[in-house]
Scaffold this motif. Structure first.
Motif, PDB file in Angstrom:
ATOM      1  N   GLY A  62      -6.314  28.646  14.695  1.00  0.00           N
ATOM      2  CA  GLY A  62      -5.773  28.201  15.970  1.00  0.00           C
ATOM      3  C   GLY A  62      -4.312  27.824  15.913  1.00  0.00           C
ATOM      4  N   ALA A  63      -3.768  27.654  14.716  1.00  0.00           N
ATOM      5  CA  ALA A  63      -2.355  27.291  14.589  1.00  0.00           C
ATOM      6  C   ALA A  63      -1.446  28.404  15.103  1.00  0.00           C
ATOM      7  CB  ALA A  63      -2.021  26.975  13.143  1.00  0.00           C
ATOM      8  N   GLY A 122      11.273  33.112  14.595  1.00  0.00           N
ATOM      9  CA  GLY A 122      10.106  32.291  14.882  1.00  0.00           C
ATOM     10  C   GLY A 122       8.919  32.665  14.014  1.00  0.00           C
ATOM     11  N   SER A 123       8.816  33.943  13.675  1.00  0.00           N
ATOM     12  CA  SER A 123       7.716  34.374  12.811  1.00  0.00           C
ATOM     13  C   SER A 123       7.861  33.781  11.409  1.00  0.00           C
ATOM     14  CB  SER A 123       7.658  35.898  12.746  1.00  0.00           C
ATOM     15  OG  SER A 123       8.901  36.428  12.342  1.00  0.00           O
ATOM     16  N   SER A 124       9.086  33.628  10.953  1.00  0.00           N
ATOM     17  CA  SER A 124       9.320  33.021   9.646  1.00  0.00           C
ATOM     18  C   SER A 124       8.914  31.542   9.653  1.00  0.00           C
ATOM     19  CB  SER A 124      10.800  33.166   9.280  1.00  0.00           C
ATOM     20  OG  SER A 124      11.078  32.537   8.071  1.00  0.00           O
ATOM     21  N   MET A 168       2.599  29.765  19.243  1.00  0.00           N
ATOM     22  CA  MET A 168       3.168  30.641  20.269  1.00  0.00           C
ATOM     23  C   MET A 168       2.943  30.076  21.669  1.00  0.00           C
ATOM     24  SD  MET A 168       2.237  34.222  18.415  1.00  0.00           S
ATOM     25  CE  MET A 168       2.668  35.250  19.760  1.00  0.00           C
ATOM     26  N   GLY A 169       1.807  29.416  21.866  1.00  0.00           N
ATOM     27  CA  GLY A 169       1.550  28.776  23.154  1.00  0.00           C
ATOM     28  C   GLY A 169       2.514  27.639  23.432  1.00  0.00           C
ATOM     29  N   GLY A 170       2.888  26.902  22.399  1.00  0.00           N
ATOM     30  CA  GLY A 170       3.872  25.834  22.570  1.00  0.00           C
ATOM     31  C   GLY A 170       5.227  26.375  22.977  1.00  0.00           C
ATOM     32  N   ILE A 171       5.639  27.460  22.344  1.00  0.00           N
ATOM     33  CA  ILE A 171       6.920  28.078  22.718  1.00  0.00           C
ATOM     34  C   ILE A 171       6.841  28.622  24.143  1.00  0.00           C
ATOM     35  CG2 ILE A 171       8.512  29.967  22.222  1.00  0.00           C
ATOM     36  CD1 ILE A 171       7.790  29.638  19.260  1.00  0.00           C
ATOM     37  N   TYR A 172       5.717  29.275  24.473  1.00  0.00           N
ATOM     38  CA  TYR A 172       5.545  29.818  25.815  1.00  0.00           C
ATOM     39  C   TYR A 172       5.590  28.702  26.859  1.00  0.00           C
ATOM     40  CZ  TYR A 172       3.425  31.768  29.954  1.00  0.00           C
ATOM     41  OH  TYR A 172       3.187  32.141  31.249  1.00  0.00           O
ATOM     42  N   ALA A 219       6.444  23.789  19.810  1.00  0.00           N
ATOM     43  CA  ALA A 219       5.793  24.736  18.902  1.00  0.00           C
ATOM     44  C   ALA A 219       4.996  23.999  17.828  1.00  0.00           C
ATOM     45  CB  ALA A 219       6.829  25.648  18.262  1.00  0.00           C
ATOM     46  N   GLY A 220       5.560  22.944  17.270  1.00  0.00           N
ATOM     47  CA  GLY A 220       4.866  22.190  16.231  1.00  0.00           C
ATOM     48  C   GLY A 220       3.625  21.484  16.745  1.00  0.00           C
ATOM     49  N   VAL A 221       3.727  20.856  17.910  1.00  0.00           N
ATOM     50  CA  VAL A 221       2.564  20.183  18.492  1.00  0.00           C
ATOM     51  C   VAL A 221       1.497  21.211  18.854  1.00  0.00           C
ATOM     52  CG1 VAL A 221       1.772  18.860  20.496  1.00  0.00           C
ATOM     53  CG2 VAL A 221       3.820  18.154  19.272  1.00  0.00           C
ATOM     54  N   GLY A 222       1.927  22.343  19.390  1.00  0.00           N
ATOM     55  CA  GLY A 222       0.971  23.397  19.719  1.00  0.00           C
ATOM     56  C   GLY A 222       0.257  23.921  18.484  1.00  0.00           C
ATOM     57  N   ALA A 223       1.005  24.124  17.397  1.00  0.00           N
ATOM     58  CA  ALA A 223       0.396  24.608  16.158  1.00  0.00           C
ATOM     59  C   ALA A 223      -0.578  23.585  15.596  1.00  0.00           C
ATOM     60  CB  ALA A 223       1.476  24.926  15.132  1.00  0.00           C
ATOM     61  N   PHE A 224      -0.207  22.319  15.622  1.00  0.00           N
ATOM     62  CA  PHE A 224      -1.098  21.284  15.106  1.00  0.00           C
ATOM     63  C   PHE A 224      -2.369  21.184  15.942  1.00  0.00           C
ATOM     64  CE2 PHE A 224      -2.634  16.891  14.915  1.00  0.00           C
ATOM     65  CZ  PHE A 224      -2.898  16.803  13.565  1.00  0.00           C
ATOM     66  N   LEU A 225      -2.215  21.160  17.267  1.00  0.00           N
ATOM     67  CA  LEU A 225      -3.394  21.095  18.136  1.00  0.00           C
ATOM     68  C   LEU A 225      -4.283  22.323  17.965  1.00  0.00           C
ATOM     69  CD1 LEU A 225      -1.925  19.597  21.427  1.00  0.00           C
ATOM     70  CD2 LEU A 225      -3.430  18.484  19.765  1.00  0.00           C
ATOM     71  N   GLY A 226      -3.660  23.488  17.856  1.00  0.00           N
ATOM     72  CA  GLY A 226      -4.437  24.698  17.631  1.00  0.00           C
ATOM     73  C   GLY A 226      -5.167  24.660  16.303  1.00  0.00           C
ATOM     74  N   PHE A 227      -4.508  24.133  15.276  1.00  0.00           N
ATOM     75  CA  PHE A 227      -5.117  24.029  13.946  1.00  0.00           C
ATOM     76  C   PHE A 227      -6.335  23.119  13.971  1.00  0.00           C
ATOM     77  CE2 PHE A 227      -5.426  22.463   9.575  1.00  0.00           C
ATOM     78  CZ  PHE A 227      -5.315  23.639   8.849  1.00  0.00           C
ATOM     79  N   VAL A 228      -6.278  22.048  14.757  1.00  0.00           N
ATOM     80  CA  VAL A 228      -7.377  21.095  14.822  1.00  0.00           C
ATOM     81  C   VAL A 228      -8.487  21.587  15.758  1.00  0.00           C
ATOM     82  CG1 VAL A 228      -8.000  18.762  15.561  1.00  0.00           C
ATOM     83  CG2 VAL A 228      -5.932  19.124  14.221  1.00  0.00           C
ATOM     84  N   LEU A 229      -8.112  22.119  16.915  1.00  0.00           N
ATOM     85  CA  LEU A 229      -9.112  22.517  17.908  1.00  0.00           C
ATOM     86  C   LEU A 229      -9.870  23.781  17.518  1.00  0.00           C
ATOM     87  CD1 LEU A 229      -7.160  21.723  21.183  1.00  0.00           C
ATOM     88  CD2 LEU A 229      -8.993  20.392  20.121  1.00  0.00           C
TER      89      LEU A 229
END
Length: 160
Positions: free
Chosen positions: A101-102, A136-138, A107-111, A86-96
């Protein structure tokens, strides 16, 4: 402020971002403390504005988190490895996809984790909904806010 000081502030920010994903770790406090340290060591107007913005954003995220259900991630089957995904997905989404995108990245990381673990799309989506309802929302609100603060810091350092 020297390069080594900026690297130390960046390291504390990174540690705070990782601390958001660890239960009981003061992630948002570390992020705020890093920005405070930077603002005190480099007293420019932009650094004070970033500190004020970080303070307001983190306080607002605390209010939103108090309104959300309590964290019961362990009961939902969340593991530390899921937190990494989840953290890597959020970071990648934030950058891309800057800033917004975070959210889909988290959510994509968890999925992705659940899809690899369970193997089926329907079961992975059900597990994702369960995790997001169980706290997870928190975590997402806190991580998103800390990513915003870290992004503002990076922007201010590069700009000024």
């Amino acid at each position: 402020m020297g390069v080594w000081d900026l690297l130390l502030v960046g390291l504390v920010l990174l540690l705070g971002l990782c601390g958001v994903l660890v239960p009981g770790a003061p992630g948002s406090w570390l992020v705020w403390a890093a920005v405070l340290w930077w603002a005190l060591k480099d007293p420019q107007p932009v650094s004070w504005w970033v500190l004020v913005g970080a303070t307001v954003a983190l306080l607002c995220s605390q209010v939103v988190r108090w309104a959300l259900p309590a964290r019961r991630l362990r009961a939902s089957g969340a593991t530390p490895r899921m937190g990494v995904y989840a953290g890597v997905g959020a970071f990648l989404g934030f950058v891309l996809v800057p800033v917004l995108g975070a959210i889909p990245g988290f959510m994509g990381g968890i999925y992705l984790y659940e899809r690899r673990r369970l193997g089926r799309h329907g079961e992975a989506m059900a597990a994702l909904r369960n995790v997001m309802r169980s706290g997870g929302s928190s975590v997402l609100v806190e991580l998103f806010t800390c990513l915003l603060v870290a992004g503002a810091w990076v922007g201010a350092v590069l700009w000024g």
